[in-house]
Design an enzyme around this catalytic site. Structure first.
Site, PDB file in Angstrom:
ATOM      1  N   VAL A 105       0.839  -1.189   0.000  1.00  0.00           N
ATOM      2  CA  VAL A 105       0.000   0.000   0.000  1.00  0.00           C
ATOM      3  C   VAL A 105       0.879   1.245   0.000  1.00  0.00           C
ATOM      4  CG1 VAL A 105      -0.227  -0.075   2.523  1.00  0.00           C
ATOM      5  CG2 VAL A 105      -1.884   1.223   1.179  1.00  0.00           C
ATOM      6  N   SER A 106       0.590   2.184  -0.890  1.00  0.00           N
ATOM      7  CA  SER A 106       1.275   3.467  -0.965  1.00  0.00           C
ATOM      8  C   SER A 106       2.785   3.257  -1.162  1.00  0.00           C
ATOM      9  CB  SER A 106       0.949   4.293   0.284  1.00  0.00           C
ATOM     10  OG  SER A 106       1.349   5.633   0.141  1.00  0.00           O
ATOM     11  N   TRP A 107       3.620   3.757  -0.247  1.00  0.00           N
ATOM     12  CA  TRP A 107       5.072   3.546  -0.320  1.00  0.00           C
ATOM     13  C   TRP A 107       5.384   2.059  -0.427  1.00  0.00           C
ATOM     14  CZ3 TRP A 107       8.755   1.020   2.596  1.00  0.00           C
ATOM     15  CH2 TRP A 107      10.097   1.463   2.504  1.00  0.00           C
TER      16      TRP A 107
END
Length: 279
Positions: A105-107
């Site tokens: 998720v994300s980074w």
């Protein structure tokens, strides 16, 4: 349906001379599913992944605090994405885990892509949530990005509650409140190292090699990682589908947990049909 209280085993593991605080959920029933390797967002401690045990009860799950986050000690020197991926692979070796499905998720979605490239023979499926192809990303709103770099979002729960909707595009209610309460301030140097790790990095030079089935999930209200980034990933990945979470902000994995889990589970369960087709 009542939620299952499925607590992980949390241990400190030595990997290549560094210590990683690791969470491992054992599958409630062994049905032969690949374990799930999960990479969290920037500055996010593993307590924020508690919902994984409720989402995926039919498989082993493993995640860890990257150095300088949660209770993993910060490294002496900065690191690069290939090093993080290598530590993750060695961590799996410690647990006797070979092939995995990978989720980020994300980074952590960027790190998931790096891992899937380095160890693509060991990756069954790839799940990317609210993430980008790296430096080629379409940026979010300046107001949200400015709050992202404010350290108070980790150390001041009141500031986080006031800023949550602006920052993530989600309302502060239900699971979002639990998310805020579980935040743990990262080591300042460790947080900087996380930011530095992906400077200049992009998955576009190698994304065509990620031929495993991939699911991209994006929130249409995400003010940090706009939906356009999901279209870039779908264009680059050879076998990918894109699902837009209606009303979802950057943390739809938390605020729309049941809906998100159902979509991911359907994607993971398609393996039987794929195997039949291949046969």
């Amino acid at each position: 349906m009542a939620k299952i209280d499925r607590a992980p085993e949390i241990l400190m593991q030595d990997v290549d001379g560094i210590r990683l605080r690791t969470a491992f959920w054992k599958a409630e029933i062994e049905v032969g599913n690949r374990p799930l390797l999960f990479f969290n967002g920037i500055g996010a401690n593993l307590e924020l992944t508690a919902g994984l045990g409720e989402m995926f009860t039919d498989r082993d799950i493993i995640t860890f605090d990257v150095p300088g986050v949660g209770k993993s000690p910060v490294t002496q020197w900065p690191y690069r994405p290939w090093m993080l991926a290598r530590w993750a692979r060695k961590l799996l070796d410690i647990y006797g885990i070979g092939d995995v499905d990978v989720m980020g998720v994300s980074w952590g979605g960027a790190l998931a892509q790096q891992y899937a490239f380095q160890y693509r023979k060991r990756v069954g499926k790839l799940i990317l949530c609210a993430t980008t192809a790296g430096m080629t990303m379409v940026p979010g709103r300046p107001k949200s990005l400015s709050k992202m770099v404010d350290a108070r979002r980790y150390s001041d729960p009141d500031f986080m509650r006031e800023s949550f909707e602006t920052l993530y595009g989600d309302a502060v209610e239900g699971e979002a409140g639990r998310h805020i309460n579980n935040l743990m301030a990262p080591d300042p140097k460790g947080y900087v190292y996380q930011l530095l790790a992906f400077i200049g990095w992009s998955s576009l030079p190698f994304i065509r090699f990620l031929t495993m089935p991939s699911l991209i999930l994006m929130g249409d209200q995400d003010t940090i990682v706009p939906v356009a980034n999901g279209h870039i990933l779908k264009f680059g990945l050879p076998d990918a589908r894109l699902h837009i979470m209606k009303g979802g902000g950057h943390l739809f994995l938390v605020t729309q947990a049941e809906e998100t889990a159902a979509i991911i589970l359907d994607f993971l369960k398609e393996e039987g049909a794929e195997a039949e087709k291949a046969a």
